[in-house]
Design an enzyme around this catalytic site. Structure first.
Site, PDB file in Angstrom:
ATOM      1  N   HIS A 196      52.774  29.752  43.884  1.00  0.00           N
ATOM      2  CA  HIS A 196      52.649  28.626  42.957  1.00  0.00           C
ATOM      3  C   HIS A 196      52.553  27.302  43.703  1.00  0.00           C
ATOM      4  O   HIS A 196      51.860  26.387  43.293  1.00  0.00           O
ATOM      5  CB  HIS A 196      53.816  28.611  41.959  1.00  0.00           C
ATOM      6  CG  HIS A 196      55.152  28.496  42.594  1.00  0.00           C
ATOM      7  ND1 HIS A 196      55.960  29.579  42.827  1.00  0.00           N
ATOM      8  CD2 HIS A 196      55.798  27.439  43.105  1.00  0.00           C
ATOM      9  CE1 HIS A 196      57.060  29.194  43.441  1.00  0.00           C
ATOM     10  NE2 HIS A 196      56.993  27.885  43.620  1.00  0.00           N
ATOM     11  N   GLU A 435      33.108  43.882  41.234  1.00  0.00           N
ATOM     12  CA  GLU A 435      34.075  43.665  42.323  1.00  0.00           C
ATOM     13  C   GLU A 435      34.418  44.958  43.043  1.00  0.00           C
ATOM     14  O   GLU A 435      35.159  44.938  44.007  1.00  0.00           O
ATOM     15  CB  GLU A 435      35.381  43.087  41.768  1.00  0.00           C
ATOM     16  CG  GLU A 435      35.204  41.815  40.986  1.00  0.00           C
ATOM     17  CD  GLU A 435      36.524  41.117  40.743  1.00  0.00           C
ATOM     18  OE1 GLU A 435      36.829  40.191  41.490  1.00  0.00           O
ATOM     19  OE2 GLU A 435      37.244  41.505  39.813  1.00  0.00           O
ATOM     20  N   ASP A 459      36.712  40.524  46.243  1.00  0.00           N
ATOM     21  CA  ASP A 459      37.184  41.893  46.035  1.00  0.00           C
ATOM     22  C   ASP A 459      36.131  42.916  46.426  1.00  0.00           C
ATOM     23  O   ASP A 459      36.466  43.979  46.948  1.00  0.00           O
ATOM     24  CB  ASP A 459      37.605  42.083  44.572  1.00  0.00           C
ATOM     25  CG  ASP A 459      39.000  41.548  44.351  1.00  0.00           C
ATOM     26  OD1 ASP A 459      39.878  41.871  45.165  1.00  0.00           O
ATOM     27  OD2 ASP A 459      39.207  40.766  43.406  1.00  0.00           O
ATOM     28  N   CYS A 506      30.635  34.535  41.869  1.00  0.00           N
ATOM     29  CA  CYS A 506      31.763  33.609  41.786  1.00  0.00           C
ATOM     30  C   CYS A 506      32.748  33.810  42.923  1.00  0.00           C
ATOM     31  O   CYS A 506      33.776  33.142  42.990  1.00  0.00           O
ATOM     32  CB  CYS A 506      32.462  33.714  40.433  1.00  0.00           C
ATOM     33  SG  CYS A 506      33.115  35.353  40.100  1.00  0.00           S
TER      34      CYS A 506
HETATM   35  C1  PEP Z   1      36.459  37.732  43.726  1.00  0.00           C
HETATM   36  O1  PEP Z   1      37.137  38.751  43.870  1.00  0.00           O
HETATM   37  O2  PEP Z   1      35.481  37.454  44.447  1.00  0.00           O
HETATM   38  C2  PEP Z   1      36.799  36.770  42.676  1.00  0.00           C
HETATM   39  C3  PEP Z   1      36.026  35.751  42.430  1.00  0.00           C
HETATM   40  O3  PEP Z   1      37.966  36.957  42.012  1.00  0.00           O
HETATM   41  P1  PEP Z   1      39.406  36.591  42.644  1.00  0.00           P
HETATM   42  O4  PEP Z   1      39.179  35.869  43.938  1.00  0.00           O
HETATM   43  O5  PEP Z   1      40.109  35.773  41.640  1.00  0.00           O
HETATM   44  O6  PEP Z   1      39.990  37.949  42.833  1.00  0.00           O
HETATM   45 MG    MG Z   2      38.443  39.312  42.264  1.00  0.00          MG
END
Ligand code: PEP
Ligand code: MG
Length: 591
Positions: A196, A435, A459, A506
């Site tokens: 956090h 992912e 991921d 993303c």
């Molecule tokens: C990812 O896994 O690339 C992703 C965008 O999700 P997070 O980083 O929140 O796991």
């Molecule tokens: Mg992810």
């Protein structure tokens, strides 16, 4: 250790930027209340003293709550609201007063005993949410205790401007107090990117390094510290040479950032005229505001699980609705893609253990086992869709059944809203995050059953290369430019296009200069990056011709190692896009 010798400590970069300042070591308050026996005649005064301390602590927390809510938004203020609820806990108050009266003991001793006995079942609880509460309980009781004992109540709000806070970790109420006008940097012995404290530092744009290991003992208050939040370094007593080198880099970055500011309002259109939907990854409303300032065209990933972590409990449908609606209105007509809770994995609540958490009950798997929570979230998201361009996506899908079951729940949520006569977007889009290798391999079939795909390269890299993304021992093996990862990204993009749907990225891959070159060459439609990177990303997009990038990608896909891919991409970029040499994305290693 001689105090004047430079010492460099390596940790994890959790909030980018450089900072230099005077150290202030934050030491966890550990009160030791004495036990005093009271005369019956003293009881009334002791009860009064207890009530006064309680009220003073509550007033402080209330001021803090209002301040955090005003400066950072209501979702951030949840960290404090949890504590306000605890300080008003009638049972604690009643039991402490009974202890004072019946055991004839002083207020601080009675309070400490009451809190201890009441928190024992919480500490023993198997419910991870409860265990996280222990932090808040300790934080709240320390605040009351300070008032009872008349101890100095100086908080981080009162430190001198130019302070670098060095701590093991910070309790939530102190982390919320980090004021960027006073605290220029943060060094934490514990934690990682998702603690956090790290989240707060990033949202407040305070350069921070976490996970340095034992350090506080070696730091004196007032000692000079340099924080390199790009590389994850805390440098004690930085030498003149070191500071000169950093001065050069700081100046380069300043000039660079200034040159980028003009790009904030430019369009994310490639050199050959393709518009890329450039959006931002956010966790809190404060970041949505920053993203808007930096010129994001929507939110490509709203990591909603932080709402859960901040509240230490599942947020209600109404609470979620308010947050989602605020962000939806902010970006209308651009899209806001809300990812359903990605709990588990590295976002576990304190005390929760699983043998292999990243391979365990994480993300969509966890949500499908808690349809009550899933339903609340889906109804909140659907309701927000009446106020903007809102979409939903599911994390860590590894089978088609998961997508089908999740979609069924969306339909159920729609039915419930219809029955309540509540509006939502009739063209509401449902997407999924790619992912896992299985999702990438099955992307053609998955794409037939949803409206868009968004690749989570963090991921996808972790699962494809079998490298824990948070484990420093295998960090060298984590490379999102590995040919196997490139292959799966390409396969996903092609599959989406063959099915006539759009596909985005993303993960951190989209925040890497070489990654952007690859994505544009593969024909990606959307990229979502952290808010501060939006202007840079626009600059890069505007300088790349996707046809030329596609040729480079064709070569890259034939290579055998990540290093070969990197060398080729760098070489080709220098040759074909020499004007990109000035862009500085090198710190993104794709973790
Ligand atoms: C990812 O896994 O690339 C992703 C965008 O999700 P997070 O980083 O929140 O796991
Ligand atoms: Mg992810």
């Amino acid at each position: 250790m001689a105090r004047s010798i430079e010492k460099s400590c390596r940790g994890i970069p959790v909030s980018p930027g450089f900072a230099q300042g005077a150290a202030q070591v934050y030491r966890q308050y550990a009160p030791a209340p004495e036990e005093r026996v009271l005369e019956p005649a003293q009881v009334a005064d002791e009860l009064k003293r207890f009530r006064q301390a309680l009220h003073a602590a509550e007033r402080e927390l209330h001021t803090l709550y209002t301040q955090v809510k005003r400066d950072l938004g209501p979702d951030f203020a949840d960290f404090i609201e949890v504590q306000l609820t605890l300080i008003r806990d009638e049972e604690v108050i009643k039991n402490t007063e009974a202890f004072i009266r019946e055991a004839l003991r002083n207020a601080e001793f009675s309070y400490a005993q009451t809190v201890k006995s009441m928190s024992e079942p919480v500490a023993r609880s198997a419910d991870p949410l409860f265990k996280e509460r222990m932090l808040d309980i300790a934080d709240v009781s320390n605040r009351v205790m300070r008032h009872l004992l008349g101890d100095d109540t100086r908080s981080l709000l009162e430190v001198a401007p130019g302070t670098v806070v060095v701590a093991h970790d910070l309790p939530p109420s102190e982390a919320a107090l980090l004021d960027p006008r006073r605290i220029v940097g943060l060094v934490l012995e514990a934690g990682g990117k998702t603690s956090h404290t790290a989240i707060m530092a990033k949202a407040k744009e305070i350069p921070a390094v976490a996970g340095t290991g034992p350090l506080c003992e070696n730091v004196a208050d007032g000692q000079k510290v340099f924080v390199d939040g790009y590389r994850g370094l805390a440098i004690l007593n930085p030498s003149a040479n070191r500071l000169r080198a950093y001065d050069d880099e700081i100046e380069r970055r300043r000039v660079y950032r200034e040159s980028l500011s003009a790009l904030t309002t430019s369009d994310p259109v490639t050199a050959d005229g393709r518009t890329i939907d450039l959006s931002a990854n956010i966790e809190f409303i404060a970041e949505a505001r920053a993203a808007k300032r930096y010129g994001a065209r929507g939110v490509g990933l709203f990591r909603t699980e932080y709402m859960y972590l901040a509240k230490r409990r599942p947020p209600t449908e109404e609470e979620q609705f308010l947050v989602y609606t605020e962000v939806a209105k902010m970006f209308k007509p651009y899209p806001v893609i809300i990812r359903t809770f990605d709990l588990g994995g590295d976002k576990v609540l304190a005390g929760y253990t699983e043998a292999n958490p990243f391979l365990g009950l994480r993300a969509i798997r966890l949500t499908l086992g808690r349809l009550d929570l899933f339903g609340d979230q889906l109804r909140a998201i659907l309701r927000a869709s009446a106020f903007g361009n809102v979409k939903v996506m599911f994390p860590m899908v590894s089978t088609i059944e998961e997508l089908r079951r999740a979609k069924l729940e969306v339909e159920r949520a729609k039915g419930a809203l219809k029955a309540r006569g509540v509006e939502f977007d009739p063209d509401f889009e449902v997407g999924l995050m790619v992912e896992t290798p299985s999702a990438a391999i099955m992307a053609d079939r998955l794409a037939k059953e949803c409206s868009f795909l968004s690749i989570g390269s963090n991921d996808l890299t972790q699962y494809t290369l079998a490298v824990d993304r948070g484990n420093e021992h295998v960090a060298k093996l984590f490379d999102h430019l590995h040919p196997a990862v490139l292959y799966l990204i390409k396969r996903t993009i092609d599959a989406a296009h063959q099915q006539g749907i759009w596909v985005g990225m993303c993960g951190e891959f989209a925040s890497d200069l070489l990654g952007m070159l690859v994505l544009l060459g593969m024909g990606v439609d959307e990229m979502s990056v952290s808010p501060g990177m939006i202007p840079e990303a626009k600059g890069i997009i505007r300088n790349i011709d996707t046809g030329v990038a596609a040729e480079v990608v064709t070569h890259a896909l034939k290579l055998g190692t990540a290093l070969e891919v990197k060398n080729l991409l760098r070489r080709e970029m220098d040759r074909k896009f020499p004007h990109l040499a000035g862009f500085q994305f090198e710190e993104n290693k794709g973790k």
